[in-house]
Design a protein around this motif. Structure first.
Motif, PDB file in Angstrom:
ATOM      1  N   ALA A   7       0.850  -1.186   0.000  1.00 48.23           N
ATOM      2  CA  ALA A   7       0.000   0.000   0.000  1.00 48.23           C
ATOM      3  C   ALA A   7       0.890   1.241   0.000  1.00 48.23           C
ATOM      4  CB  ALA A   7      -0.913   0.013   1.215  1.00 48.23           C
ATOM      5  N   SER A   8       0.446   2.284  -0.690  1.00 48.10           N
ATOM      6  CA  SER A   8       1.182   3.539  -0.749  1.00 48.10           C
ATOM      7  C   SER A   8       0.199   4.692  -0.577  1.00 48.10           C
ATOM      8  CB  SER A   8       1.896   3.649  -2.103  1.00 48.10           C
ATOM      9  OG  SER A   8       2.535   4.891  -2.217  1.00 48.10           O
ATOM     10  N   LEU A   9       0.527   5.624   0.315  1.00 43.61           N
ATOM     11  CA  LEU A   9      -0.320   6.779   0.577  1.00 43.61           C
ATOM     12  C   LEU A   9       0.350   8.029   0.029  1.00 43.61           C
ATOM     13  CD1 LEU A   9      -1.169   6.076   4.337  1.00 43.61           C
ATOM     14  CD2 LEU A   9      -2.513   5.437   2.322  1.00 43.61           C
ATOM     15  N   GLN A  10      -0.401   8.841  -0.704  1.00 38.09           N
ATOM     16  CA  GLN A  10       0.119  10.122  -1.163  1.00 38.09           C
ATOM     17  C   GLN A  10      -0.026  11.130  -0.028  1.00 38.09           C
ATOM     18  OE1 GLN A  10      -0.860  11.335  -5.239  1.00 38.09           O
ATOM     19  NE2 GLN A  10      -1.960   9.389  -5.394  1.00 38.09           N
ATOM     20  N   VAL A  11       1.037  11.879   0.242  1.00 34.14           N
ATOM     21  CA  VAL A  11       1.039  12.829   1.356  1.00 34.14           C
ATOM     22  C   VAL A  11       1.440  14.212   0.867  1.00 34.14           C
ATOM     23  CG1 VAL A  11       1.516  11.037   3.071  1.00 34.14           C
ATOM     24  CG2 VAL A  11       3.430  12.253   2.017  1.00 34.14           C
ATOM     25  N   ARG A  12       0.998  15.216   1.585  1.00 31.55           N
ATOM     26  CA  ARG A  12       1.291  16.599   1.197  1.00 31.55           C
ATOM     27  C   ARG A  12       2.731  16.997   1.500  1.00 31.55           C
ATOM     28  NH1 ARG A  12      -3.530  18.531  -0.246  1.00 31.55           N
ATOM     29  NH2 ARG A  12      -5.352  17.757   0.843  1.00 31.55           N
ATOM     30  N   ASP A  13       3.263  16.533   2.633  1.00 29.10           N
ATOM     31  CA  ASP A  13       4.619  16.900   3.041  1.00 29.10           C
ATOM     32  C   ASP A  13       5.344  15.630   3.473  1.00 29.10           C
ATOM     33  OD1 ASP A  13       6.911  17.710   4.571  1.00 29.10           O
ATOM     34  OD2 ASP A  13       5.998  19.690   4.815  1.00 29.10           O
ATOM     35  N   THR A  33      13.767   7.589  -0.826  1.00 22.82           N
ATOM     36  CA  THR A  33      14.150   8.271  -2.053  1.00 22.82           C
ATOM     37  C   THR A  33      13.629   9.702  -1.952  1.00 22.82           C
ATOM     38  OG1 THR A  33      12.125   7.855  -3.327  1.00 22.82           O
ATOM     39  CG2 THR A  33      13.795   6.096  -3.317  1.00 22.82           C
ATOM     40  N   PRO A  34      14.000  10.583  -2.865  1.00 21.41           N
ATOM     41  CA  PRO A  34      13.439  11.940  -2.825  1.00 21.41           C
ATOM     42  C   PRO A  34      11.927  11.968  -3.025  1.00 21.41           C
ATOM     43  CG  PRO A  34      15.407  11.886  -4.196  1.00 21.41           C
ATOM     44  CD  PRO A  34      15.063  10.457  -3.864  1.00 21.41           C
ATOM     45  N   GLU A  35      11.360  10.937  -3.620  1.00 19.60           N
ATOM     46  CA  GLU A  35       9.929  10.898  -3.924  1.00 19.60           C
ATOM     47  C   GLU A  35       9.101  10.095  -2.934  1.00 19.60           C
ATOM     48  OE1 GLU A  35       8.541  12.646  -6.513  1.00 19.60           O
ATOM     49  OE2 GLU A  35      10.564  13.455  -6.652  1.00 19.60           O
ATOM     50  N   ALA A  36       9.742   9.176  -2.197  1.00 20.70           N
ATOM     51  CA  ALA A  36       8.958   8.263  -1.366  1.00 20.70           C
ATOM     52  C   ALA A  36       9.767   7.727  -0.193  1.00 20.70           C
ATOM     53  CB  ALA A  36       8.462   7.090  -2.214  1.00 20.70           C
ATOM     54  N   CYS A  37       9.035   7.169   0.747  1.00 24.53           N
ATOM     55  CA  CYS A  37       9.632   6.543   1.919  1.00 24.53           C
ATOM     56  C   CYS A  37       8.873   5.242   2.165  1.00 24.53           C
ATOM     57  CB  CYS A  37       9.515   7.477   3.115  1.00 24.53           C
ATOM     58  SG  CYS A  37      10.275   6.842   4.608  1.00 24.53           S
ATOM     59  N   VAL A  38       9.599   4.134   2.184  1.00 27.61           N
ATOM     60  CA  VAL A  38       8.994   2.834   2.455  1.00 27.61           C
ATOM     61  C   VAL A  38       9.316   2.467   3.893  1.00 27.61           C
ATOM     62  CG1 VAL A  38       8.894   0.390   1.814  1.00 27.61           C
ATOM     63  CG2 VAL A  38       9.249   2.137   0.046  1.00 27.61           C
ATOM     64  N   PHE A  39       8.285   2.088   4.630  1.00 29.51           N
ATOM     65  CA  PHE A  39       8.443   1.723   6.034  1.00 29.51           C
ATOM     66  C   PHE A  39       8.301   0.222   6.216  1.00 29.51           C
ATOM     67  CE2 PHE A  39       6.563   5.995   6.128  1.00 29.51           C
ATOM     68  CZ  PHE A  39       7.517   6.651   6.882  1.00 29.51           C
ATOM     69  N   SER A  40       8.954  -0.262   7.241  1.00 29.32           N
ATOM     70  CA  SER A  40       8.753  -1.645   7.671  1.00 29.32           C
ATOM     71  C   SER A  40       8.619  -1.623   9.185  1.00 29.32           C
ATOM     72  CB  SER A  40       9.918  -2.540   7.243  1.00 29.32           C
ATOM     73  OG  SER A  40      11.108  -2.135   7.883  1.00 29.32           O
ATOM     74  N   ARG A  51       4.363   8.750  -0.205  1.00 27.72           N
ATOM     75  CA  ARG A  51       5.044   9.309  -1.368  1.00 27.72           C
ATOM     76  C   ARG A  51       4.516  10.700  -1.672  1.00 27.72           C
ATOM     77  NH1 ARG A  51       5.713   7.373  -6.126  1.00 27.72           N
ATOM     78  NH2 ARG A  51       5.501   9.455  -6.930  1.00 27.72           N
ATOM     79  N   LYS A  52       5.346  11.442  -2.377  1.00 25.75           N
ATOM     80  CA  LYS A  52       4.903  12.745  -2.859  1.00 25.75           C
ATOM     81  C   LYS A  52       3.748  12.516  -3.820  1.00 25.75           C
ATOM     82  CE  LYS A  52       9.199  15.250  -2.249  1.00 25.75           C
ATOM     83  NZ  LYS A  52      10.290  15.984  -2.917  1.00 25.75           N
ATOM     84  N   PRO A  53       2.860  13.477  -3.942  1.00 28.79           N
ATOM     85  CA  PRO A  53       1.683  13.304  -4.792  1.00 28.79           C
ATOM     86  C   PRO A  53       2.021  12.976  -6.242  1.00 28.79           C
ATOM     87  CG  PRO A  53       1.460  15.259  -3.429  1.00 28.79           C
ATOM     88  CD  PRO A  53       2.864  14.767  -3.258  1.00 28.79           C
ATOM     89  N   MET A  54       1.199  12.117  -6.816  1.00 32.39           N
ATOM     90  CA  MET A  54       1.329  11.761  -8.230  1.00 32.39           C
ATOM     91  C   MET A  54       0.469  12.682  -9.092  1.00 32.39           C
ATOM     92  SD  MET A  54       1.254   7.654  -7.636  1.00 32.39           S
ATOM     93  CE  MET A  54       1.538   7.180  -9.324  1.00 32.39           C
ATOM     94  N   ALA A  55      -0.399  13.442  -8.435  1.00 27.72           N
ATOM     95  CA  ALA A  55      -1.279  14.400  -9.112  1.00 27.72           C
ATOM     96  C   ALA A  55      -1.428  15.604  -8.189  1.00 27.72           C
ATOM     97  CB  ALA A  55      -2.638  13.765  -9.385  1.00 27.72           C
ATOM     98  N   ASN A  56      -2.001  16.676  -8.690  1.00 30.63           N
ATOM     99  CA  ASN A  56      -2.213  17.872  -7.892  1.00 30.63           C
ATOM    100  C   ASN A  56      -3.264  17.599  -6.814  1.00 30.63           C
ATOM    101  OD1 ASN A  56      -2.654  20.379  -6.811  1.00 30.63           O
ATOM    102  ND2 ASN A  56      -3.139  21.371  -8.748  1.00 30.63           N
ATOM    103  N   LEU A  57      -2.880  17.771  -5.551  1.00 36.44           N
ATOM    104  CA  LEU A  57      -3.795  17.503  -4.443  1.00 36.44           C
ATOM    105  C   LEU A  57      -4.362  18.777  -3.829  1.00 36.44           C
ATOM    106  CD1 LEU A  57      -1.798  14.697  -2.594  1.00 36.44           C
ATOM    107  CD2 LEU A  57      -3.635  14.444  -4.267  1.00 36.44           C
TER     108      LEU A  57
END
Length: 119
Positions: A7-13, A33-40, A51-57
């Motif tokens: 699962a991946s959530l788009q976040v504002r910051d 990465t500069p675009e995303a963070c994967v947690f375990s 992750r950073k947004p893939m579209a304008n939020l």
């Protein structure tokens, strides 16, 4: 289909959310990465990404109708006290469900994170 693999959530910051999930929720960063963070959690027993947004939020509400569920090994009351002490936004009280006891918290973007102490 057999199972949900990731699962991946788009976040504002990304930095604010990364801080929330590591310092308040106890997740470990497995990939950054500069675009995303994967947690375990606990060597990969649970993993997901922000992750950073893939579209304008802009002007859109995030988190509506979304909840990630994590089973816990410990006592839900202890988790409630720990999260309260870290000033995590808790939605309601501990609930008893057919699956066990649940506690729901809200992340900085409005996503619900549900913790389950299984029966």
């Amino acid at each position: 289909m057999r199972k949900l693999d990731f699962a991946s959530l788009q976040v504002r910051d990304l930095d604010v959310s990364k801080d929330f999930y590591t310092n308040k929720m106890g997740f470990e960063i497995s990939v950054l990465t500069p675009e995303a963070c994967v947690f375990s959690y606990k060597q990969g027993e649970a993993s997901f990404a922000i992750r950073k947004p893939m579209a304008n939020l802009e002007g859109k509400e995030l988190g509506i109708g979304t909840s990630l569920w994590f089973a816990i090994d410990g006592n839900i009351k202890d988790l409630h006290q720990e999260l309260t002490s870290m000033e995590v936004a808790i939605l309601g009280s501990i609930n008893t469900t057919p699956f066990g006891k649940t506690l729901i918290v809200k992340d900085p973007d409005g996503y619900n994170i549900t913790f389950l102490q299984p029966n």
